[in-house]
Design a protein around this motif. Structure first.
Motif, mmCIF file in Angstrom:
data_model
loop_
_atom_site.group_PDB
_atom_site.id
_atom_site.type_symbol
_atom_site.label_atom_id
_atom_site.label_comp_id
_atom_site.label_asym_id
_atom_site.label_seq_id
_atom_site.Cartn_x
_atom_site.Cartn_y
_atom_site.Cartn_z
ATOM 1 N N ILE A 110 0.857 -1.185 0.000
ATOM 2 C CA ILE A 110 0.000 0.000 0.000
ATOM 3 C C ILE A 110 0.889 1.229 0.000
ATOM 4 N N SER A 111 0.465 2.249 -0.712
ATOM 5 C CA SER A 111 1.268 3.464 -0.829
ATOM 6 C C SER A 111 0.918 4.447 0.289
ATOM 7 N N THR A 112 1.818 5.398 0.490
ATOM 8 C CA THR A 112 1.566 6.434 1.488
ATOM 9 C C THR A 112 0.336 7.250 1.122
ATOM 10 N N ALA A 113 0.142 7.481 -0.171
ATOM 11 C CA ALA A 113 -1.033 8.245 -0.618
ATOM 12 C C ALA A 113 -2.326 7.545 -0.234
ATOM 13 N N GLU A 114 -2.361 6.221 -0.376
ATOM 14 C CA GLU A 114 -3.559 5.465 -0.009
ATOM 15 C C GLU A 114 -3.817 5.542 1.497
ATOM 16 N N VAL A 115 -2.755 5.442 2.284
ATOM 17 C CA VAL A 115 -2.905 5.562 3.733
ATOM 18 C C VAL A 115 -3.462 6.932 4.098
ATOM 19 N N ALA A 116 -2.938 7.978 3.464
ATOM 20 C CA ALA A 116 -3.389 9.347 3.751
ATOM 21 C C ALA A 116 -4.857 9.525 3.388
ATOM 22 N N VAL A 117 -5.259 8.988 2.231
ATOM 23 C CA VAL A 117 -6.639 9.157 1.773
ATOM 24 C C VAL A 117 -7.638 8.484 2.711
ATOM 25 N N PHE A 118 -7.305 7.290 3.176
ATOM 26 C CA PHE A 118 -8.261 6.526 3.991
ATOM 27 C C PHE A 118 -7.993 6.642 5.490
ATOM 28 N N PHE A 119 -7.027 7.465 5.874
ATOM 29 C CA PHE A 119 -6.717 7.649 7.295
ATOM 30 C C PHE A 119 -7.920 8.146 8.104
ATOM 31 N N PRO A 120 -8.626 9.224 7.674
ATOM 32 C CA PRO A 120 -9.772 9.690 8.477
ATOM 33 C C PRO A 120 -10.860 8.635 8.622
ATOM 34 N N THR A 121 -11.109 7.882 7.555
ATOM 35 C CA THR A 121 -12.154 6.851 7.612
ATOM 36 C C THR A 121 -11.768 5.737 8.575
ATOM 37 N N GLY A 122 -10.498 5.339 8.554
ATOM 38 C CA GLY A 122 -10.036 4.306 9.475
ATOM 39 C C GLY A 122 -10.165 4.723 10.924
ATOM 40 N N VAL A 123 -9.784 5.968 11.220
ATOM 41 C CA VAL A 123 -9.898 6.466 12.590
ATOM 42 C C VAL A 123 -11.370 6.593 12.990
ATOM 43 N N ALA A 124 -12.211 7.036 12.050
ATOM 44 C CA ALA A 124 -13.642 7.160 12.334
ATOM 45 C C ALA A 124 -14.244 5.810 12.701
ATOM 46 N N CYS A 125 -13.854 4.750 11.980
ATOM 47 C CA CYS A 125 -14.339 3.403 12.310
ATOM 48 C C CYS A 125 -13.850 2.976 13.694
ATOM 49 N N GLY A 126 -12.608 3.329 14.024
ATOM 50 C CA GLY A 126 -12.082 3.035 15.356
ATOM 51 C C GLY A 126 -12.851 3.762 16.440
ATOM 52 N N ILE A 127 -13.236 5.005 16.179
ATOM 53 C CA ILE A 127 -14.016 5.786 17.143
ATOM 54 C C ILE A 127 -15.377 5.137 17.378
ATOM 55 N N VAL A 128 -16.005 4.672 16.298
ATOM 56 C CA VAL A 128 -17.301 3.996 16.434
ATOM 57 C C VAL A 128 -17.167 2.756 17.317
ATOM 58 N N ALA A 129 -16.108 1.967 17.089
ATOM 59 C CA ALA A 129 -15.903 0.745 17.871
ATOM 60 C C ALA A 129 -15.666 1.060 19.346
ATOM 61 N N VAL A 130 -14.813 2.038 19.627
ATOM 62 C CA VAL A 130 -14.497 2.399 21.008
ATOM 63 C C VAL A 130 -15.724 3.000 21.700
ATOM 64 N N SER A 131 -16.440 3.884 21.002
ATOM 65 C CA SER A 131 -17.632 4.502 21.588
ATOM 66 C C SER A 131 -18.703 3.461 21.890
ATOM 67 N N SER A 132 -18.845 2.492 20.998
ATOM 68 C CA SER A 132 -19.834 1.427 21.222
ATOM 69 C C SER A 132 -19.493 0.630 22.478
ATOM 70 N N GLN A 133 -18.206 0.349 22.674
ATOM 71 C CA GLN A 133 -17.802 -0.382 23.870
ATOM 72 C C GLN A 133 -18.012 0.448 25.130
ATOM 73 N N LEU A 134 -17.742 1.743 25.042
ATOM 74 C CA LEU A 134 -17.965 2.626 26.194
ATOM 75 C C LEU A 134 -19.442 2.685 26.547
#
Length: 223
Positions: free
Chosen positions: A87-111
């Motif tokens: 995977i390229s750095t550009a791909e990581v940058a593009v999907f970085f916000p979406t990945g973190v957003a999914c992580g937030i949903v998972a953590v918030s659901s557990q909380l």
């Protein structure tokens, strides 16, 4: 229900709470560590590089040092037991916000699950002849019974990744055209706009849902 019946049930609730609390802390640690590492070591430097490259192109300047930067291969150069990451750095940058957003949903659901379980524990503790302090046996990141400073600290921990997502989306939107040209595939700009709108909505929904659960928990604790 007397103490003889309440205590075994309370013990089972506390064991379950401890298991869920450990899982929540693990997910929260991964979310925070991953967000900080990727944002400051990959995303922000790369987005800055893309912006500088675009400025050079628009102003017809010669910036060879920018184009020779190792940021372009920073992710793909990472070696694992299965080889380099495909995977390229550009791909990581593009999907970085979406990945973190999914992580937030998972953590918030557990909380939120911990808050519901905490209410059940509070209900059982209130039935005991000698009530216990629930904050000691079933702690929460955002605890209605904590003082204001502790609640602010807990809220800040949860809000930090949310701020990073929204800030990252803003940076990407400003450089989306140049960033899209760095990807190994072509997508319509509308695809990325929809992706970031969805990411922002996931973050906002998680915050609102968690806030509502905190409000309900406060109302329940005051009974």
């Amino acid at each position: 229900m007397d103490d003889i019946e309440t205590i075994p049930y309370l013990d089972r609730l506390l064991v379950l709470y401890e298991e869920k609390l450990k899982r929540f802390r693990l997910y929260l640690t991964i979310l925070l560590a991953g967000t900080i590492i990727f944002f400051f070591l990959i995303f922000l430097p790369y987005i800055t590089l893309i912006g500088n490259q675009e400025s050079c192109r628009v102003n017809e300047l010669d910036c060879p040092a920018l184009y020779q930067s190792g940021l372009e291969e920073r992710v793909s150069d990472v070696s694992t037991s299965w080889g380099n990451i495909p995977i390229s750095t550009a791909e990581v940058a593009v999907f970085f916000p979406t990945g973190v957003a999914c992580g937030i949903v998972a953590v918030s659901s557990q909380l939120q699950g911990l808050m519901r379980l905490r209410q059940a524990i509070t209900q059982q503790v209130s039935n005991l002849e000698e009530p216990m302090d629930v904050t000691l046996i079933a702690p929460l990141l955002i605890d209605p019974k904590q003082n204001l400073v502790d609640q602010i600290v807990g809220s800040s921990i949860l809000l930090f990744p949310c701020f990073i997502v929204l800030f990252s989306i803003n940076l990407i939107i400003l450089r989306l055209e140049a960033l899209k040209n760095s990807l190994p595939y072509i997508q319509d700009l509308a695809f990325y706009h929809r992706l970031y709108w969805l990411s922002a909505l996931l973050v906002i929904y998680s915050l609102v849902k968690t806030g509502w659960n905190v409000f309900q928990a406060q109302a329940f604790e005051r009974r």
